[in-house]
Design an enzyme around this catalytic site. Structure first.
Site, short mmCIF file in Angstrom:
data_model
loop_
_atom_site.label_atom_id
_atom_site.label_comp_id
_atom_site.label_asym_id
_atom_site.label_seq_id
_atom_site.Cartn_x
_atom_site.Cartn_y
_atom_site.Cartn_z
N CYS A 7 23.06 92.07 27.35
CA CYS A 7 24.20 92.09 27.96
C CYS A 7 25.20 93.05 26.87
O CYS A 7 26.42 93.16 26.91
CB CYS A 7 24.80 90.87 27.67
SG CYS A 7 24.05 89.39 28.61
N HIS A 147 34.15 89.14 24.61
CA HIS A 147 33.11 88.89 25.38
C HIS A 147 33.00 87.84 26.25
O HIS A 147 32.75 87.84 27.56
CB HIS A 147 31.72 88.75 24.40
CG HIS A 147 30.44 88.79 25.25
ND1 HIS A 147 29.80 89.83 25.82
CD2 HIS A 147 29.58 87.70 25.28
CE1 HIS A 147 28.72 89.54 26.36
NE2 HIS A 147 28.18 88.22 26.04
N GLU A 158 32.46 82.57 19.45
CA GLU A 158 33.15 84.02 19.23
C GLU A 158 34.65 83.70 18.89
O GLU A 158 35.19 84.14 18.19
CB GLU A 158 33.30 84.65 20.82
CG GLU A 158 33.87 85.92 20.47
CD GLU A 158 34.21 86.60 21.97
OE1 GLU A 158 34.19 87.87 21.96
OE2 GLU A 158 33.79 85.93 23.00
N HIS A 182 30.01 88.17 34.84
CA HIS A 182 29.22 88.66 33.91
C HIS A 182 28.35 89.51 34.37
O HIS A 182 27.24 89.09 35.26
CB HIS A 182 28.40 87.55 33.07
CG HIS A 182 27.97 87.98 31.98
ND1 HIS A 182 27.99 89.37 31.39
CD2 HIS A 182 27.27 87.34 30.87
CE1 HIS A 182 27.43 89.43 30.36
NE2 HIS A 182 27.05 88.22 29.87
N PHE A 241 21.52 88.58 24.66
CA PHE A 241 20.53 87.74 24.42
C PHE A 241 19.57 88.26 23.32
O PHE A 241 19.40 89.74 23.28
CB PHE A 241 19.65 87.44 25.60
CG PHE A 241 20.37 86.78 26.52
CD1 PHE A 241 20.77 85.50 26.51
CD2 PHE A 241 20.73 87.26 27.82
CE1 PHE A 241 21.82 84.80 27.43
CE2 PHE A 241 21.31 86.48 28.97
CZ PHE A 241 21.80 85.07 28.74
#
Length: 253
Positions: A7, A147, A158, A182, A241
């Site tokens: 990602c 993100h 985060e 996403h 990931f």
């Protein structure tokens, strides 16, 4: 050249492009990311991981970054591509730059095949590297494009890391994934397109579907409506990931 950092791929591609320009390996680079993951097998895999929102009764409100009732991300498709060139070359052809891409940092914490490091260690290294590359201090950053996937774990980690890195006073934050969903490998590039627009208009877009901020998240998350805000530099975060982390720093042109 293709990069594969899950990602974070779109952001990694932009950082790689910048490195090529700084090394005089290229004059102009088209860089970004694209992904079309909406396939039954992909959807089933993420669903089995517990990563997808189950808010099927409210699809428009399913992607809820930093929201108290968030329950996962919404799989989406998209693409973002930017034209990168040296400032001297842009001036020579009298081009108007949208922003200066002044800093890039990346890391791989390899903590888990899917989960982020619980203390945000990899993100912290990428953040520090990006600021050092840009020659800026955290107090110079006026906005964070997070993100912000809307998964319970990612948003919490985060948020806590941002709070720590900015010494308890982070700038206003938004996650555009409330609108876009996403897009996996494309996300970092799409958000890098949005960041220069934020700088140009001096306006931070709101985080969609944020009705009640998670009480465990100590951030100033922009919600409900756009917020006018004076800023000269912004950062855009991308995490993938496998522990891939990429942070971009953009400065007002």
């Amino acid at each position: 050249m293709a990069v594969t950092t899950a990602c974070a791929s779109g952001a990694t591609a932009l950082g790689t492009a910048r490195d090529l320009l700084l090394a005089d390996r290229c004059d102009i680079v088209l860089a970004g990311g694209a992904e079309a993951p909406c396939h039954p097998l992909t959807s089933l895999s993420f669903s089995q991981m517990g990563a997808l929102s189950t808010r099927v009764h409210d699809p428009k409100g399913a992607s809820r970054p930093f929201e108290r009732d968030r329950d996962g991300f919404v799989l989406a498709e998209g693409a973002g591509v930017l034209v990168l060139e040296r400032a001297s070359d842009a001036r020579a052809r009298r081009a108007r730059p949208h922003a200066y891409f002044c800093g890039y940092g990346s890391s791989t914490d390899a903590y888990h095949y899917a989960a982020a490091h619980p203390a945000g260690a990899g993100f912290e290294r990428a953040f520090a590297a990006a600021l050092a590359d840009a020659g800026l201090h955290e107090t110079d950053i006026g906005h964070v494009n997070a993100h912000g996937t809307a998964t319970p774990m990612n948003d919490q980690i985060e948020a806590a890391t941002l709070h720590r890195l900015f010494n308890g006073h982070p700038p206003p934050v938004t996650s555009t994934k409330g609108v876009t969903g996403h897009t996996l490998g494309a996300a970092g590039a799409i958000e890098a397109v949005l960041a220069p627009l934020t700088l140009r208009h001096q306006t931070i877009p709101p985080t969609a579907n944020l009705d009640v901020l998670d009480p465990a998240i100590d951030l100033d998350v922009v919600a409900k409506e756009p917020r006018p805000h004076r800023m000269q530099a912004v950062i855009s975060n991308s995490f993938g990931f496998g522990g891939h982390n990429a942070v971009l720093v953009l400065r007002q042109a």
